[in-house]
Each structure stands twice: as structure tokens, then as C-alpha cells.
Motif scaffolding. Sequence first.
Motif, PDB file in Angstrom:
ATOM      1  N   GLY A  62       0.823  -1.191   0.000  1.00 52.44           N
ATOM      2  CA  GLY A  62       0.000   0.000   0.000  1.00 52.44           C
ATOM      3  C   GLY A  62       0.857   1.239   0.000  1.00 52.44           C
ATOM      4  O   GLY A  62       2.085   1.160   0.054  1.00 52.44           O
ATOM      5  N   TRP A  63       0.201   2.399  -0.057  1.00 56.39           N
ATOM      6  CA  TRP A  63       0.932   3.656  -0.084  1.00 56.39           C
ATOM      7  C   TRP A  63       0.095   4.798   0.459  1.00 56.39           C
ATOM      8  O   TRP A  63      -1.121   4.681   0.616  1.00 56.39           O
ATOM      9  CB  TRP A  63       1.375   3.992  -1.501  1.00 56.39           C
ATOM     10  N   ILE A  64       0.788   5.897   0.719  1.00 58.65           N
ATOM     11  CA  ILE A  64       0.160   7.141   1.136  1.00 58.65           C
ATOM     12  C   ILE A  64       0.878   8.261   0.385  1.00 58.65           C
ATOM     13  O   ILE A  64       2.098   8.213   0.214  1.00 58.65           O
ATOM     14  CB  ILE A  64       0.223   7.300   2.674  1.00 58.65           C
ATOM     15  N   LEU A  65       0.121   9.221  -0.095  1.00 57.48           N
ATOM     16  CA  LEU A  65       0.673  10.372  -0.813  1.00 57.48           C
ATOM     17  C   LEU A  65       0.497  11.599   0.074  1.00 57.48           C
ATOM     18  O   LEU A  65      -0.635  11.922   0.453  1.00 57.48           O
ATOM     19  CB  LEU A  65      -0.044  10.565  -2.152  1.00 57.48           C
ATOM     20  N   ILE A  66       1.604  12.233   0.441  1.00 61.15           N
ATOM     21  CA  ILE A  66       1.543  13.356   1.371  1.00 61.15           C
ATOM     22  C   ILE A  66       2.286  14.569   0.815  1.00 61.15           C
ATOM     23  O   ILE A  66       3.115  14.443  -0.081  1.00 61.15           O
ATOM     24  CB  ILE A  66       2.106  12.988   2.756  1.00 61.15           C
ATOM     25  N   GLY A  67       1.972  15.713   1.376  1.00 59.93           N
ATOM     26  CA  GLY A  67       2.654  16.931   0.984  1.00 59.93           C
ATOM     27  C   GLY A  67       2.013  18.135   1.627  1.00 59.93           C
ATOM     28  O   GLY A  67       1.355  18.038   2.657  1.00 59.93           O
TER      29      GLY A  67
END
Length: 145
Positions: A62-67
Motif C-alpha cells: 500500500g501507499w500514502i501520498l503526502i505533501g
Amino acid sequence: MEIRKPNNLELEEIIALSPQALFDGTLGGVSATNEKVLNLIEPLLKKGCYYLIATENNELMGWILIGENKDQFTEQLNGFIYELFVKEIFRGRGISKELMNVAIGQLRQEGYSEVRLSAYVGNNAIKLYEKMGFSLRTVGMKLQL
């Protein structure tokens, strides 16, 4: 389980799976092509957003996109979680929570005093967000015509 930034091959896998992630995250409300996904993701990556991935035995789970995101009214800069996705076969193992914890830690370390996200009503992830201390800030509404 290891949580880290993806390499180029893993990033390609994320892009390939992102239409499914968007479909799941919108509860089937959005069917997107890879081209549409790239049009959404590329500007985020160019402005400094990044993925963190969960892997085990070199398999992407899985993944998470942050910023960063700017509040449209106050112009305050906030940490933002743009996307969270765990492959269906790995769900129910706490991977989302681990990704969230690492992402929140990263955003805190980067100096943000607040983390925001958006979710579709009915998305099961909302229960996780609430358990982690997230609260409602705005409500979007629609009228079908």
C-alpha cells in the motif's frame, strides 16, 4: 513491514494501480484512466508531494501520498494526505494505520502544525481517521439534478 519512499519501479506500480485506488476511495464514483491519474498526480509530485509505501518481502502492499496544501481562505500551509491505499489482499492488517502514523510523523517533522485530508462519505477509512484524532472541518454537499 517496511515503510519508505518508493523506487522508480515501485512508483510505476503505484501509477498503474492508482485508477483502482481512486475508484475504491470514491466508492466507485470515479473511474479514471492512467492518463487522468497522471494528470492528477504529476502536479502534486512536481510541487514536492511524495509517496511513502508499505512493503514486505519486496511486495508493495500500500501507499500514502503526502505533501503541502494551502488553505484557500486563510492561506495557511498545512500538511495534507492526498491518498491512502492498501491492496485488497493486505487489508485488515493495520497497514493503513502504520502508513498514517509514519506520514503524520513526517509532516510534523517538516514543521506543519496541522494535517488535513478529504474523504468520501461512507469510506471505511473515516473510522480510522477518527480513531487517530481527525475531526470534521468542512462538509461538502451536493444536490442531484
